[in-house]
Write an enzyme that holds these catalytic residues in place. Structure first.
Site: not given
Ligand SMILES: CC(C)(COP(=O)(O)OP(=O)(O)OC[C@H]1O[C@@H](n2cnc3c(N)ncnc32)[C@H](O)[C@@H]1OP(=O)(O)O)[C@@H](O)C(=O)NCCC(=O)NCCS
Length: 143
Positions: A69, A102, A107, A114
């Site tokens: 986050a 995951e 998103n 990623y």
């Protein structure tokens, strides 16, 4: 500065977690998880404020990335990319050979980060998330 999460960071971390996630982790969950020797938690700190955090759970030679986050007002500055690169580097020094995570299929910014770091999609977990219900992409990165 990117550094290991300390117990005294947990109050700020849990406050950010609460702002962002529908099912936030409690201070106790962070405190418990960061004490497990196989786990690694990092934070980004600027002027004594925590701006971002992430965690890695090591199981044998695999690492599960969790709790990624960045505070809403600090996004788009490359903090997640920088912090996760450091997590992968330190994870590899802990003998982890493959990393997994995951992410919600919607998103897009997280998936972009990623993929940029080298993760590839390996499958989908149906209805993995609640609040709202959504599928998860399962991603892996092999060293
Ligand atoms: C996902 C998250 C961690 C990214 O943090 P960040 O610090 O903004 O990430 P960075 O600045 O390193 O990189 C963001 C990248 O996403 C891209 N991006 C932003 N919005 C995008 C979109 N809608 N679609 C595709 N890419 C997007 C940016 O262009 C940037 O890529 P670039 O560096 O190649 O230009 C942050 O948005 C966040 O905390 N979200 C809420 C919590 C969350 O979703 N955590 C992940 C759970 S798996």
């Amino acid at each position: 500065m990117i550094r290991k999460m300390r117990i005294m960071d947990v109050e700020q971390v849990a406050a950010i977690e609460k702002e962002i996630f529908a099912d936030p982790w409690s201070e106790q969950s962070f405190q418990h998880s960061m004490k497990v020797p196989q786990n690694l938690y990092l934070v980004v700190e600027e002027n004594d404020k925590i701006l971002a955090y992430c965690g890695l759970w090591g199981v044998a030679e695999e690492g599960q990335i969790c709790n990624v986050a960045v505070k809403e007002e600090e996004r788009g500055r490359g903090l997640a990319t920088m912090m996760l690169s450091e997590l992968l580097k330190q994870g590899s020094e802990m003998e982890i050979k493959a990393f997994t995570l995951e992410v919600r299929v919607s998103n897009a910014s997280a998936i972009h980060v990623y993929k940029k770091l080298g993760f590839e999609t390996a499958g989908v977990r149906k209805n993995y998330y609640t609040k709202p219900n959504e599928d998860a992409l399962i991603m892996w990165y092999y060293l």
